[in-house]
Scaffold this motif. Sequence first.
Motif, PDB file in Angstrom:
ATOM      1  N   LEU A   2       0.813  -1.204   0.000  1.00 33.86           N
ATOM      2  CA  LEU A   2       0.000   0.000   0.000  1.00 33.86           C
ATOM      3  C   LEU A   2       0.853   1.262   0.000  1.00 33.86           C
ATOM      4  O   LEU A   2       0.506   2.256  -0.638  1.00 33.86           O
ATOM      5  N   ASN A   3       1.943   1.225   0.693  1.00 33.96           N
ATOM      6  CA  ASN A   3       2.804   2.406   0.762  1.00 33.96           C
ATOM      7  C   ASN A   3       3.407   2.785  -0.580  1.00 33.96           C
ATOM      8  O   ASN A   3       3.693   3.952  -0.836  1.00 33.96           O
ATOM      9  N   TYR A   4       3.602   1.815  -1.442  1.00 32.13           N
ATOM     10  CA  TYR A   4       4.329   2.081  -2.692  1.00 32.13           C
ATOM     11  C   TYR A   4       3.502   1.944  -3.969  1.00 32.13           C
ATOM     12  O   TYR A   4       3.837   2.546  -4.985  1.00 32.13           O
ATOM     13  N   ALA A   5       2.441   1.151  -3.931  1.00 33.85           N
ATOM     14  CA  ALA A   5       1.784   0.845  -5.204  1.00 33.85           C
ATOM     15  C   ALA A   5       0.273   0.733  -5.111  1.00 33.85           C
ATOM     16  O   ALA A   5      -0.357   0.025  -5.896  1.00 33.85           O
ATOM     17  N   ALA A   6      -0.350   1.452  -4.183  1.00 36.94           N
ATOM     18  CA  ALA A   6      -1.778   1.291  -3.945  1.00 36.94           C
ATOM     19  C   ALA A   6      -2.633   1.547  -5.177  1.00 36.94           C
ATOM     20  O   ALA A   6      -3.665   0.897  -5.373  1.00 36.94           O
ATOM     21  N   TYR A   7      -2.209   2.486  -6.033  1.00 35.14           N
ATOM     22  CA  TYR A   7      -3.064   2.886  -7.152  1.00 35.14           C
ATOM     23  C   TYR A   7      -2.725   2.208  -8.477  1.00 35.14           C
ATOM     24  O   TYR A   7      -3.312   2.548  -9.495  1.00 35.14           O
ATOM     25  N   TYR A   8      -1.796   1.272  -8.451  1.00 29.49           N
ATOM     26  CA  TYR A   8      -1.577   0.469  -9.651  1.00 29.49           C
ATOM     27  C   TYR A   8      -2.814  -0.386  -9.883  1.00 29.49           C
ATOM     28  O   TYR A   8      -3.382  -0.940  -8.942  1.00 29.49           O
ATOM     29  N   SER A   9      -3.229  -0.518 -11.136  1.00 30.95           N
ATOM     30  CA  SER A   9      -4.467  -1.229 -11.433  1.00 30.95           C
ATOM     31  C   SER A   9      -4.455  -2.666 -10.924  1.00 30.95           C
ATOM     32  O   SER A   9      -5.437  -3.143 -10.358  1.00 30.95           O
ATOM     33  N   TRP A  10      -3.325  -3.358 -11.075  1.00 31.57           N
ATOM     34  CA  TRP A  10      -3.290  -4.758 -10.649  1.00 31.57           C
ATOM     35  C   TRP A  10      -3.367  -4.872  -9.137  1.00 31.57           C
ATOM     36  O   TRP A  10      -3.931  -5.846  -8.599  1.00 31.57           O
ATOM     37  N   VAL A  11      -2.869  -3.845  -8.412  1.00 33.33           N
ATOM     38  CA  VAL A  11      -2.973  -3.857  -6.955  1.00 33.33           C
ATOM     39  C   VAL A  11      -4.412  -3.585  -6.531  1.00 33.33           C
ATOM     40  O   VAL A  11      -4.946  -4.229  -5.627  1.00 33.33           O
ATOM     41  N   GLN A  12      -5.065  -2.638  -7.193  1.00 29.34           N
ATOM     42  CA  GLN A  12      -6.458  -2.342  -6.900  1.00 29.34           C
ATOM     43  C   GLN A  12      -7.346  -3.582  -7.069  1.00 29.34           C
ATOM     44  O   GLN A  12      -8.294  -3.786  -6.316  1.00 29.34           O
ATOM     45  N   LYS A  13      -7.013  -4.393  -8.036  1.00 29.16           N
ATOM     46  CA  LYS A  13      -7.845  -5.563  -8.328  1.00 29.16           C
ATOM     47  C   LYS A  13      -7.483  -6.798  -7.504  1.00 29.16           C
ATOM     48  O   LYS A  13      -8.236  -7.771  -7.478  1.00 29.16           O
ATOM     49  N   SER A  14      -6.332  -6.767  -6.851  1.00 28.56           N
ATOM     50  CA  SER A  14      -5.894  -7.973  -6.140  1.00 28.56           C
ATOM     51  C   SER A  14      -5.728  -7.782  -4.639  1.00 28.56           C
ATOM     52  O   SER A  14      -5.581  -8.757  -3.911  1.00 28.56           O
ATOM     53  N   LEU A  15      -5.766  -6.552  -4.162  1.00 33.42           N
ATOM     54  CA  LEU A  15      -5.600  -6.293  -2.736  1.00 33.42           C
ATOM     55  C   LEU A  15      -6.724  -5.374  -2.262  1.00 33.42           C
ATOM     56  O   LEU A  15      -6.784  -4.210  -2.640  1.00 33.42           O
ATOM     57  N   VAL A  16      -7.587  -5.916  -1.441  1.00 34.99           N
ATOM     58  CA  VAL A  16      -8.798  -5.206  -1.031  1.00 34.99           C
ATOM     59  C   VAL A  16      -8.488  -3.838  -0.423  1.00 34.99           C
ATOM     60  O   VAL A  16      -9.119  -2.830  -0.757  1.00 34.99           O
ATOM     61  N   GLN A  17      -7.518  -3.784   0.480  1.00 35.82           N
ATOM     62  CA  GLN A  17      -7.271  -2.545   1.212  1.00 35.82           C
ATOM     63  C   GLN A  17      -6.792  -1.405   0.301  1.00 35.82           C
ATOM     64  O   GLN A  17      -6.958  -0.233   0.639  1.00 35.82           O
ATOM     65  N   ALA A  18      -6.231  -1.748  -0.848  1.00 34.74           N
ATOM     66  CA  ALA A  18      -5.795  -0.706  -1.785  1.00 34.74           C
ATOM     67  C   ALA A  18      -6.977   0.088  -2.320  1.00 34.74           C
ATOM     68  O   ALA A  18      -6.826   1.256  -2.681  1.00 34.74           O
ATOM     69  N   THR A  19      -8.144  -0.521  -2.356  1.00 33.42           N
ATOM     70  CA  THR A  19      -9.310   0.136  -2.958  1.00 33.42           C
ATOM     71  C   THR A  19      -9.943   1.179  -2.048  1.00 33.42           C
ATOM     72  O   THR A  19     -10.820   1.918  -2.477  1.00 33.42           O
ATOM     73  N   TYR A  20      -9.508   1.223  -0.786  1.00 35.61           N
ATOM     74  CA  TYR A  20      -9.944   2.349   0.056  1.00 35.61           C
ATOM     75  C   TYR A  20      -8.745   3.069   0.677  1.00 35.61           C
ATOM     76  O   TYR A  20      -8.863   3.747   1.693  1.00 35.61           O
TER      77      TYR A  20
END
Length: 295
Positions: free
Chosen positions: A155-173
């Motif tokens: 989350l600290n480094y890549a929260a808004y990468y599309s693949w992170v948004q789709k694979s890690l729930v906490q990135a989406t908020y």
Amino acid sequence: MWSKILLLFLIKNINADPTPIVLWHGMGDTCCFSFSLGSFKIFLQEQIPGVYVHSLRVGNSTVEDMENGYFMYPNKQVDYVCDIISKDPKLQNGFNAIGFSQGCQFFRAVIQRCGHRIGPVKNFISLGGQHQGVYGLPHCGALQHQSCDYVRKLLNYAAYYSWVQKSLVQATYWHDPLDEDTYKSHSEFLAEINNERTINTTYIENLNNLNHFVLVKFDGDSIVQPKETEWFGFYKPGQAKKLITLQESELYLQDRLGLKRMDEAGKLVFLSVPGDHLRFSEDWFIQNVLEPYLI
């Protein structure tokens, strides 16, 4: 004549079944284990005899339900839950909803996106929800999970990468107040349900159909950063020190989600508890939530 009508009304309401309750757990928790929402379900059934309580399980097993709290795309979770609720015959005449931690913003998305297609949601209780997102993740919920360190670093480094948004729930908020433009354009869940891109009037209408939207903040919260997000507060854009309330935010002043009109109508309720995240006594819950909004 009027006395007979009143008597029939009283008899009907005395014999009526209690309003059902639907629960959605938070990160690291589960629908059904005794050390998670399983015990809370029993508590509600003891306090409201005859009540139907549906504790949502997202997945084919309780273990999968917990894992999906980390890794299943929230937009898919919301669709999944909308389908479950729409097919439950015991919920067709309406129900009360209770969210726990991240389950709060997910349940709000259900209300906003498919509230017009499911049994009416009467009261929505948000216990420690992150409605303006988080900027920091010191702990990972009620259960310790090996994914916690991985989640924090990513989350600290890549929260808004599309693949992170789709694979890690906490990135989406994840809500970075230092870069509001990137948050609004790349947050695939929270920015969308908060109407921060465009105004979806269905979201406003469905949310305003609630009798009450009860926001519970935990004043000693050491898990959610900032804890003010539990009341829709957050950092003032452009920095990460000064906090502003919901009433000071553009979300409220522009009424992008209908919260201003709900507040003015007395539908928005702000409660606080002195303890840590999701720490409240049974007596507090009975007096402040169960009796006013669930019976």
